[in-house]
Write an enzyme that holds these catalytic residues in place. Structure first.
Site, PDB file in Angstrom:
ATOM      1  N   SER A  67       0.818  -1.214   0.000  1.00  0.00           N
ATOM      2  CA  SER A  67       0.000   0.000   0.000  1.00  0.00           C
ATOM      3  C   SER A  67       0.852   1.264   0.000  1.00  0.00           C
ATOM      4  O   SER A  67       0.427   2.291  -0.533  1.00  0.00           O
ATOM      5  CB  SER A  67      -0.951  -0.003   1.198  1.00  0.00           C
ATOM      6  OG  SER A  67      -0.264  -0.235   2.401  1.00  0.00           O
ATOM      7  N   HIS A 129       2.419   4.531   4.600  1.00  0.00           N
ATOM      8  CA  HIS A 129       1.530   5.232   3.663  1.00  0.00           C
ATOM      9  C   HIS A 129       2.033   6.649   3.388  1.00  0.00           C
ATOM     10  O   HIS A 129       2.082   7.091   2.240  1.00  0.00           O
ATOM     11  CB  HIS A 129       0.112   5.289   4.231  1.00  0.00           C
ATOM     12  CG  HIS A 129      -0.555   3.951   4.286  1.00  0.00           C
ATOM     13  ND1 HIS A 129      -1.721   3.727   4.988  1.00  0.00           N
ATOM     14  CD2 HIS A 129      -0.219   2.762   3.717  1.00  0.00           C
ATOM     15  CE1 HIS A 129      -2.073   2.458   4.849  1.00  0.00           C
ATOM     16  NE2 HIS A 129      -1.184   1.855   4.093  1.00  0.00           N
TER      17      HIS A 129
END
Length: 223
Positions: A67, A129
């Site tokens: 991610s 992230h």
């Protein structure tokens, strides 16, 4: 190499399928638009920056997943949109391109906000992230500056993009390996033991050394 390989691992089928779905939708679209070479460069650079910031901010956590690299794709897309936002829409094709970039800006912006909003729930690595997003932003400036219309804009934004990229990676890597004195707890050497502490129902299925027994013999597989 440990800064890149975590993107190949995932914490279960749901985690894997969620990232694969995003990459098949947004990632595949960006690859067609940018080309495989630029896509791969952004993806790998973002993977490294996500891992580095994760190590700096959360050194005692085991983090896996792609991610962070996906966030880098979003970051690079935002850089591309920002760089080309002020181009003159003096032809029908450029008018259409400008409208498409507006729609992409809204879609990508919503995706970034959504992912970051869910990044602070338990067992989610917010640092990865954020690191991937920042890496994609600076690398995107360097890459997509080449698409600008005016030659002097290309040069200025290329220099700025490369400078920001070098500063981000050199400073963060130097902090991680030296000045930051980032240390990992000894118990993290036994990854199976770490997960069993966090999740009592976890069943280890890997071959691992029995740390601390001094004989270096390999333990039995728990299949």
């Amino acid at each position: 190499w440990r800064l890149v390989t975590p993107i190949l691992l995932h914490a279960g089928w749901i985690h894997l399928l969620a990232n694969v779905m995003v990459q098949l939708e947004a990632g595949a679209f960006f690859e067609k638009e940018w080309g495989s070479g630029r896509w791969l460069l952004v993806y790998l650079a973002s993977a490294i920056s996500s891992s580095v910031l994760s190590v700096i901010c959360m050194p005692q956590a085991v983090s896996v997943g792609s991610s962070g690299a996906v966030m880098g794709l979003f970051g690079a897309k935002l850089s591309e949109i920002a760089l080309r936002w002020w181009e003159h829409a003096d032809t029908p094709a450029r008018v259409v391109s400008h409208q498409v970039r507006k729609e992409q800006c809204v879609a990508v912006g919503c995706s970034v906000v959504t992912v970051m909003a869910f990044s602070f729930i338990p067992y989610v690595d917010w640092a990865a992230h954020l690191g991937g997003l920042l890496g994609g932003l600076v690398v995107g400036v360097a890459i997509f500056s080449l698409e600008l219309q005016l030659p002097w804009c290309k040069v200025v934004w290329m220099i700025l993009g490369l400078s920001m990229t070098l500063v981000l990676y050199l400073v963060s890597l130097r902090y991680m390996y030296g000045e930051g004195n980032v240390e990992v707890e000894e118990e993290l050497r036994d990854v199976c033991g770490y997960y069993q502490q966090q999740f009592p129902e976890y069943e280890c299925r890997c071959m691992k050394d029995e740390y601390g027994n001094g004989n270096g013999n390999e333990g039995n597989s728990q299949d």
